[in-house]
Enzyme design. Sequence first.
Site, PDB file in Angstrom:
ATOM      1  N   SER A 148       0.842  -1.202   0.000  1.00 46.66           N
ATOM      2  CA  SER A 148       0.000   0.000   0.000  1.00 46.66           C
ATOM      3  C   SER A 148       0.877   1.252   0.000  1.00 46.66           C
ATOM      4  CB  SER A 148      -0.877   0.002   1.266  1.00 46.66           C
ATOM      5  OG  SER A 148      -1.390   1.290   1.547  1.00 46.66           O
ATOM      6  N   TYR A 161      -3.375  -0.004  10.013  1.00 47.70           N
ATOM      7  CA  TYR A 161      -3.205  -0.378   8.606  1.00 47.70           C
ATOM      8  C   TYR A 161      -1.790  -0.051   8.136  1.00 47.70           C
ATOM      9  CZ  TYR A 161      -4.437  -0.527   3.592  1.00 47.70           C
ATOM     10  OH  TYR A 161      -4.506  -0.819   2.237  1.00 47.70           O
TER      11      TYR A 161
HETATM   12  P1  NAP Z   1     -12.029  -4.787  -0.591  1.00 43.86           P
HETATM   13  O1  NAP Z   1     -12.789  -4.245  -1.745  1.00 43.86           O
HETATM   14  O2  NAP Z   1     -12.445  -4.450   0.804  1.00 43.86           O
HETATM   15  O3  NAP Z   1     -11.942  -6.416  -0.740  1.00 43.86           O
HETATM   16  C1  NAP Z   1     -11.297  -7.114   0.264  1.00 43.86           C
HETATM   17  C2  NAP Z   1     -11.432  -8.584  -0.044  1.00 43.86           C
HETATM   18  O4  NAP Z   1     -10.766  -9.326   0.969  1.00 43.86           O
HETATM   19  C3  NAP Z   1     -12.858  -9.069  -0.083  1.00 43.86           C
HETATM   20  O5  NAP Z   1     -12.976 -10.076  -1.084  1.00 43.86           O
HETATM   21  C4  NAP Z   1     -13.044  -9.722   1.290  1.00 43.86           C
HETATM   22  O6  NAP Z   1     -14.044 -10.699   1.184  1.00 43.86           O
HETATM   23  C5  NAP Z   1     -11.653 -10.305   1.526  1.00 43.86           C
HETATM   24  N1  NAP Z   1     -11.266 -10.491   2.937  1.00 43.86           N
HETATM   25  C6  NAP Z   1     -11.188  -9.547   3.900  1.00 43.86           C
HETATM   26  N2  NAP Z   1     -10.782 -10.110   5.051  1.00 43.86           N
HETATM   27  C7  NAP Z   1     -10.608 -11.439   4.799  1.00 43.86           C
HETATM   28  C8  NAP Z   1     -10.203 -12.550   5.598  1.00 43.86           C
HETATM   29  N3  NAP Z   1      -9.918 -12.416   6.906  1.00 43.86           N
HETATM   30  N4  NAP Z   1     -10.130 -13.773   5.011  1.00 43.86           N
HETATM   31  C9  NAP Z   1     -10.430 -13.920   3.710  1.00 43.86           C
HETATM   32  N5  NAP Z   1     -10.820 -12.914   2.893  1.00 43.86           N
HETATM   33  C10 NAP Z   1     -10.903 -11.688   3.453  1.00 43.86           C
HETATM   34  O7  NAP Z   1     -10.505  -4.340  -0.703  1.00 43.86           O
HETATM   35  P2  NAP Z   1      -9.654  -3.848  -1.974  1.00 43.86           P
HETATM   36  O8  NAP Z   1      -9.745  -2.376  -2.089  1.00 43.86           O
HETATM   37  O9  NAP Z   1      -9.965  -4.706  -3.150  1.00 43.86           O
HETATM   38  O10 NAP Z   1      -8.189  -4.171  -1.422  1.00 43.86           O
HETATM   39  C11 NAP Z   1      -7.605  -5.431  -1.626  1.00 43.86           C
HETATM   40  C12 NAP Z   1      -6.201  -5.347  -1.056  1.00 43.86           C
HETATM   41  O11 NAP Z   1      -5.530  -4.213  -1.615  1.00 43.86           O
HETATM   42  C13 NAP Z   1      -6.169  -5.128   0.453  1.00 43.86           C
HETATM   43  O12 NAP Z   1      -5.059  -5.817   1.003  1.00 43.86           O
HETATM   44  C14 NAP Z   1      -5.950  -3.618   0.583  1.00 43.86           C
HETATM   45  O13 NAP Z   1      -5.322  -3.292   1.810  1.00 43.86           O
HETATM   46  C15 NAP Z   1      -5.046  -3.366  -0.565  1.00 43.86           C
HETATM   47  N6  NAP Z   1      -5.014  -2.002  -1.078  1.00 43.86           N
HETATM   48  C16 NAP Z   1      -6.163  -1.380  -1.465  1.00 43.86           C
HETATM   49  C17 NAP Z   1      -6.056  -0.089  -2.012  1.00 43.86           C
HETATM   50  C18 NAP Z   1      -7.256   0.682  -2.469  1.00 43.86           C
HETATM   51  O14 NAP Z   1      -7.114   1.908  -2.686  1.00 43.86           O
HETATM   52  N7  NAP Z   1      -8.419   0.074  -2.620  1.00 43.86           N
HETATM   53  C19 NAP Z   1      -4.823   0.508  -2.172  1.00 43.86           C
HETATM   54  C20 NAP Z   1      -3.687  -0.168  -1.726  1.00 43.86           C
HETATM   55  C21 NAP Z   1      -3.802  -1.427  -1.201  1.00 43.86           C
HETATM   56  P3  NAP Z   1     -14.924 -11.151   2.480  1.00 43.86           P
HETATM   57  O15 NAP Z   1     -15.352  -9.875   3.168  1.00 43.86           O
HETATM   58  O16 NAP Z   1     -16.065 -11.943   1.920  1.00 43.86           O
HETATM   59  O17 NAP Z   1     -14.008 -11.949   3.327  1.00 43.86           O
HETATM   60  C1  GCO Z   2      -6.929   5.296   3.205  1.00 44.97           C
HETATM   61  C2  GCO Z   2      -7.031   4.361   2.030  1.00 44.97           C
HETATM   62  C3  GCO Z   2      -5.667   3.834   1.669  1.00 44.97           C
HETATM   63  C4  GCO Z   2      -5.794   2.872   0.523  1.00 44.97           C
HETATM   64  C5  GCO Z   2      -4.485   2.349   0.097  1.00 44.97           C
HETATM   65  C6  GCO Z   2      -3.566   3.409  -0.401  1.00 44.97           C
HETATM   66  O1  GCO Z   2      -7.831   5.267   4.054  1.00 44.97           O
HETATM   67  O2  GCO Z   2      -5.937   6.034   3.231  1.00 44.97           O
HETATM   68  O3  GCO Z   2      -7.928   3.293   2.318  1.00 44.97           O
HETATM   69  O4  GCO Z   2      -5.093   3.195   2.762  1.00 44.97           O
HETATM   70  O5  GCO Z   2      -6.592   1.798   0.874  1.00 44.97           O
HETATM   71  O6  GCO Z   2      -3.892   1.551   1.070  1.00 44.97           O
HETATM   72  O7  GCO Z   2      -2.451   2.765  -0.995  1.00 44.97           O
END
Ligand code: NAP
Ligand code: GCO
Length: 267
Positions: A148, A161
């Site tokens: 992230s 986080y």
């Molecule tokens: P999201 O839309 O909230 O999806 C999260 C997924 O993880 C869902 O499929 C959820 O399904 C599953 N999950 C959560 N806890 C779990 C557990 N304990 N066991 C198994 N499955 C679990 O999140 P996203 O935005 O796609 O993010 C995915 C990854 O990218 C995360 O690691 C997040 O930190 C990272 N990330 C996101 C962003 C962003 O801007 N969106 C940026 C940087 C990094 P269930 O709820 O059904 O379990």
């Molecule tokens: C926040 C956001 C970020 C993104 C991502 C950025 O609240 O700042 O959720 O943490 O999820 O991790 O890279």
Amino acid sequence: MEKSNQLFSLEGKTALVTGAAYGIGFAMAEALAGAGARIAFNCRRQDHLETALAAYKEKGIDAKGYICDVTDEKAVQDMVADIARTLGPVDILVNNAGIIKRIPMHEMAVDEFRQVVDIDLTAPFIVAKAVLPGMIAKGRGKIINVCSMMSELGRETVSAYAAAKGGLKMLTRNIASEYGALGIQCNGIGPGYIATPQTAPLRETQPDGSRHPFDSFIIAKTPAGRWGTPEDLAGPTVFLASEASDFVNGHILYVDGGILAYIGKQP
Ligand code: NAP
Ligand code: GCO
């Protein structure tokens, strides 16, 4: 197949993408399937699983889905063993499952802190530990940890986080260090701000119809001038999952539209 295309081919490979019912994980799994990989994924909720299986099928992907909480080591080991029996040992692991809690640190309960660290840091250890024996036996494997911006930067309300994602960056580097000699590469992908359910609260239109202040903030901080989409992660994922990256190890590939390079648009 020409050598250049072979470099990015995942034909015959088995990929496990955790938390890939929707969002970033779904897009990553779709990309890996498009390069030829067999797909396994997991989530916690049955309704998410069923919706995801239908969505994968609609895209022509015969994904195998599991209800499995990544913090449950026994459940993870059973899932990995079943994948090995049915699809073949995991060649590519994407540790994508993750949560965030946006709470001022002085108001955050320690159990809330622990839950975020458990899912975002301890669970990638659990799942990587479960797939490593098969990778060691094969003499090759790819582990991709979804890090992230908060692996590098802090901000208000995301202490748990940021601590977890910072730790995940170093876990990535340590797996790379410990297993590189065995033909295994471990790298991270650091998405910027991506439009998914996880960030939906940061993009909600305000009661007066204006953009969420954080939405405007990210647009100003991103040279690309937009939020990322899950599809922006497709190419980087295939690259780090393929032999094209066999000499890339311990690297965090930021897919952020340039946020980390930019001081931000002048007011
Ligand atoms: P999201 O839309 O909230 O999806 C999260 C997924 O993880 C869902 O499929 C959820 O399904 C599953 N999950 C959560 N806890 C779990 C557990 N304990 N066991 C198994 N499955 C679990 O999140 P996203 O935005 O796609 O993010 C995915 C990854 O990218 C995360 O690691 C997040 O930190 C990272 N990330 C996101 C962003 C962003 O801007 N969106 C940026 C940087 C990094 P269930 O709820 O059904 O379990
Ligand atoms: C926040 C956001 C970020 C993104 C991502 C950025 O609240 O700042 O959720 O943490 O999820 O991790 O890279």
